[in-house]
Design a protein around this motif. Sequence first.
Motif, PDB file in Angstrom:
ATOM      1  N   LEU A 126       0.828  -1.195   0.000  1.00 21.76           N
ATOM      2  CA  LEU A 126       0.000   0.000   0.000  1.00 21.76           C
ATOM      3  C   LEU A 126       0.870   1.255   0.000  1.00 21.76           C
ATOM      4  CD1 LEU A 126      -2.629  -1.054   2.700  1.00 21.76           C
ATOM      5  CD2 LEU A 126      -2.890  -1.120   0.208  1.00 21.76           C
ATOM      6  N   VAL A 127       0.279   2.350  -0.441  1.00 23.36           N
ATOM      7  CA  VAL A 127       0.930   3.660  -0.402  1.00 23.36           C
ATOM      8  C   VAL A 127       0.235   4.486   0.674  1.00 23.36           C
ATOM      9  CG1 VAL A 127       1.441   5.763  -1.684  1.00 23.36           C
ATOM     10  CG2 VAL A 127       1.499   3.542  -2.846  1.00 23.36           C
ATOM     11  N   SER A 128       1.012   5.026   1.621  1.00 23.18           N
ATOM     12  CA  SER A 128       0.414   5.826   2.694  1.00 23.18           C
ATOM     13  C   SER A 128       0.181   7.259   2.223  1.00 23.18           C
ATOM     14  CB  SER A 128       1.304   5.815   3.931  1.00 23.18           C
ATOM     15  OG  SER A 128       2.545   6.435   3.670  1.00 23.18           O
ATOM     16  N   GLN A 129      -0.821   7.895   2.830  1.00 23.05           N
ATOM     17  CA  GLN A 129      -1.177   9.274   2.521  1.00 23.05           C
ATOM     18  C   GLN A 129      -1.438  10.039   3.812  1.00 23.05           C
ATOM     19  OE1 GLN A 129      -4.676   9.080   0.008  1.00 23.05           O
ATOM     20  NE2 GLN A 129      -3.448   8.847  -1.852  1.00 23.05           N
ATOM     21  N   PRO A 130      -1.427  11.384   3.767  1.00 25.19           N
ATOM     22  CA  PRO A 130      -1.826  12.158   4.953  1.00 25.19           C
ATOM     23  C   PRO A 130      -3.258  11.815   5.336  1.00 25.19           C
ATOM     24  CG  PRO A 130      -0.791  13.567   3.305  1.00 25.19           C
ATOM     25  CD  PRO A 130      -1.028  12.254   2.643  1.00 25.19           C
ATOM     26  N   ILE A 131      -3.512  11.749   6.638  1.00 16.93           N
ATOM     27  CA  ILE A 131      -4.840  11.341   7.088  1.00 16.93           C
ATOM     28  C   ILE A 131      -5.685  12.568   7.437  1.00 16.93           C
ATOM     29  CG2 ILE A 131      -4.223  11.069   9.549  1.00 16.93           C
ATOM     30  CD1 ILE A 131      -5.964   8.425   9.350  1.00 16.93           C
ATOM     31  N   PRO A 132      -6.899  12.672   6.864  1.00 13.89           N
ATOM     32  CA  PRO A 132      -7.778  13.801   7.167  1.00 13.89           C
ATOM     33  C   PRO A 132      -8.684  13.487   8.360  1.00 13.89           C
ATOM     34  CG  PRO A 132      -8.732  12.519   5.409  1.00 13.89           C
ATOM     35  CD  PRO A 132      -7.447  11.819   5.788  1.00 13.89           C
ATOM     36  N   GLU A 133      -9.322  14.509   8.876  1.00 13.22           N
ATOM     37  CA  GLU A 133     -10.213  14.334  10.032  1.00 13.22           C
ATOM     38  C   GLU A 133     -11.425  13.468   9.714  1.00 13.22           C
ATOM     39  OE1 GLU A 133      -7.983  18.203  10.550  1.00 13.22           O
ATOM     40  OE2 GLU A 133      -8.974  17.156   8.887  1.00 13.22           O
ATOM     41  N   THR A 134     -11.745  13.330   8.446  1.00 13.06           N
ATOM     42  CA  THR A 134     -12.915  12.537   8.044  1.00 13.06           C
ATOM     43  C   THR A 134     -12.615  11.044   7.938  1.00 13.06           C
ATOM     44  OG1 THR A 134     -12.329  13.010   5.741  1.00 13.06           O
ATOM     45  CG2 THR A 134     -13.974  14.444   6.786  1.00 13.06           C
ATOM     46  N   ALA A 135     -11.379  10.643   8.186  1.00 15.88           N
ATOM     47  CA  ALA A 135     -11.011   9.229   8.093  1.00 15.88           C
ATOM     48  C   ALA A 135     -11.745   8.413   9.149  1.00 15.88           C
ATOM     49  CB  ALA A 135      -9.502   9.068   8.276  1.00 15.88           C
ATOM     50  N   PRO A 136     -11.985   7.118   8.876  1.00 21.40           N
ATOM     51  CA  PRO A 136     -12.613   6.263   9.893  1.00 21.40           C
ATOM     52  C   PRO A 136     -11.788   6.232  11.169  1.00 21.40           C
ATOM     53  CG  PRO A 136     -12.526   5.163   7.757  1.00 21.40           C
ATOM     54  CD  PRO A 136     -11.690   6.400   7.628  1.00 21.40           C
ATOM     55  N   LEU A 137     -12.479   6.100  12.296  1.00 15.27           N
ATOM     56  CA  LEU A 137     -11.825   6.064  13.598  1.00 15.27           C
ATOM     57  C   LEU A 137     -11.808   4.637  14.113  1.00 15.27           C
ATOM     58  CD1 LEU A 137     -13.443   9.257  15.157  1.00 15.27           C
ATOM     59  CD2 LEU A 137     -11.350   9.050  13.798  1.00 15.27           C
ATOM     60  N   GLU A 138     -10.634   4.167  14.514  1.00 12.84           N
ATOM     61  CA  GLU A 138     -10.501   2.785  14.954  1.00 12.84           C
ATOM     62  C   GLU A 138      -9.383   2.691  16.006  1.00 12.84           C
ATOM     63  OE1 GLU A 138      -9.790  -1.710  13.148  1.00 12.84           O
ATOM     64  OE2 GLU A 138      -9.583   0.039  11.859  1.00 12.84           O
ATOM     65  N   PRO A 139      -9.659   3.124  17.231  1.00  6.54           N
ATOM     66  CA  PRO A 139      -8.616   3.078  18.268  1.00  6.54           C
ATOM     67  C   PRO A 139      -8.159   1.649  18.513  1.00  6.54           C
ATOM     68  CG  PRO A 139     -10.779   3.511  19.240  1.00  6.54           C
ATOM     69  CD  PRO A 139     -10.944   3.617  17.759  1.00  6.54           C
ATOM     70  N   ARG A 140      -6.830   1.453  18.557  1.00  9.59           N
ATOM     71  CA  ARG A 140      -6.283   0.104  18.644  1.00  9.59           C
ATOM     72  C   ARG A 140      -5.493  -0.142  19.920  1.00  9.59           C
ATOM     73  NH1 ARG A 140      -4.586  -1.293  12.333  1.00  9.59           N
ATOM     74  NH2 ARG A 140      -6.703  -1.078  11.493  1.00  9.59           N
ATOM     75  N   ASN A 141      -5.605   0.747  20.889  1.00  9.73           N
ATOM     76  CA  ASN A 141      -5.021   0.518  22.202  1.00  9.73           C
ATOM     77  C   ASN A 141      -5.849   1.263  23.240  1.00  9.73           C
ATOM     78  OD1 ASN A 141      -3.818   3.284  22.501  1.00  9.73           O
ATOM     79  ND2 ASN A 141      -2.591   2.595  20.768  1.00  9.73           N
ATOM     80  N   VAL A 142      -5.565   1.036  24.494  1.00  9.52           N
ATOM     81  CA  VAL A 142      -6.383   1.600  25.571  1.00  9.52           C
ATOM     82  C   VAL A 142      -6.359   3.126  25.544  1.00  9.52           C
ATOM     83  CG1 VAL A 142      -6.581   1.828  28.075  1.00  9.52           C
ATOM     84  CG2 VAL A 142      -6.217  -0.425  27.052  1.00  9.52           C
ATOM     85  N   TYR A 143      -5.167   3.689  25.410  1.00  4.44           N
ATOM     86  CA  TYR A 143      -5.060   5.151  25.373  1.00  4.44           C
ATOM     87  C   TYR A 143      -5.926   5.730  24.251  1.00  4.44           C
ATOM     88  CZ  TYR A 143      -3.010   9.737  24.383  1.00  4.44           C
ATOM     89  OH  TYR A 143      -2.817  11.070  24.123  1.00  4.44           O
ATOM     90  N   ALA A 144      -5.826   5.140  23.072  1.00  2.00           N
ATOM     91  CA  ALA A 144      -6.606   5.622  21.939  1.00  2.00           C
ATOM     92  C   ALA A 144      -8.104   5.540  22.219  1.00  2.00           C
ATOM     93  CB  ALA A 144      -6.253   4.815  20.690  1.00  2.00           C
TER      94      ALA A 144
END
Length: 371
Positions: free
Chosen positions: A169-187
């Motif tokens: 995959l190619v990474s891109q800057p992430i906008p505020e409209t991106a899906p939210l998926e916290p993957r640790n307790v802090y998140a």
Amino acid sequence: MVSSAATHVLVTGGAGFIGSHIVDELVERDIKVTVLDNLDPAAHAVRPGYLRSDVHYVWADARDPDAWRRSLVGVDAVCHQAGKVGLGVDFGDVTGYVQHNDVAMAAGLLVLHERRFKGRFVLASSMVVYGEGRYVCVDHGLVRPAPRRVECLEAGNFEPPCPTCGAPLVSQPIPETAPLEPRNVYAATKLHQEHLLAAFAREHPVSSTSLRYHNVFGARMPRDTPYAGVASIFRSAFEQGRAPHVTEDGHQRRDFVHVTDVAHANVLALTGPSVPGVFNIGSGRPHSVGEMAQALASAFGAEPGDHRWPVVTGGFRLGDVRHVYACTDAAKNDLGFTAAIDFTTGMRSFATATLRASVVTNSGENGPDLA
């Protein structure tokens, strides 16, 4: 609903890393400031020397509604920076994160509800709420990779593949409209804070702004603690004459943003035109963790082959993500925020910046993303 610019701000966590810089800029603008802080020993071994005589400090715990009641007298805006940051040690930290982040936030909102608060509320959120960053597959377009698996990481396969075809995959800057998926307790706790604030704002005439910090660094960071940011942990290693350990292959990318820029973003949200919403706060210019380690090494006079030159370990932390860096268009267009300190200048100044001693010690492995 239009909220007036702040004239008296409560800064929770205002004795801490980011909060103290916000306090400084507010005072320099002749805005009255009250600080609520409990001087948590995980971040403070002693009372900081940079505390101001022209600020009212309330030394109390933000989890206590009475602490908020004492702190909110005359206040027309809240800048909520207090909380537990970073990935921590392991899942055993879960109650601490929920208490210091979610319960403290709820206590404050309860008191604001009691007082029929009508001002501005600015929340320190984090880019960790996104989980992984934004990725594009050549054949399948914008995709959402699955959480990375232990067996892949152990094999050194750090890049997330396309979930459909398995291609790179190619990474891109992430906008505020991106899906939210916290993957640790802090998140998870940071996203819950955003949700609590949004629920509060729906029922009260307030202007609510959540600022999703990317990797903040600069003076007054806590040192030698697993709750500090990776830049602080690396710098502590250099000061001790050791090479910092960089996990994975060192190519994981982040957006490193200087603390004075982050403080300025908060002040804009408190004093500029009322712009409720959620905003990425970063430099908009990604760099790898390896680049950051080498920039600090150079600032300390180390060169390749030196015993202090960063060591890439290939190790990993399951809660980490591969590439997350900010799209900052919304912050620029709506808040009027653009980071002023470039990466090289910031890292050079950080090499000699004053850090805070903490009670908790750390082993020197590169740590969590501070937000």
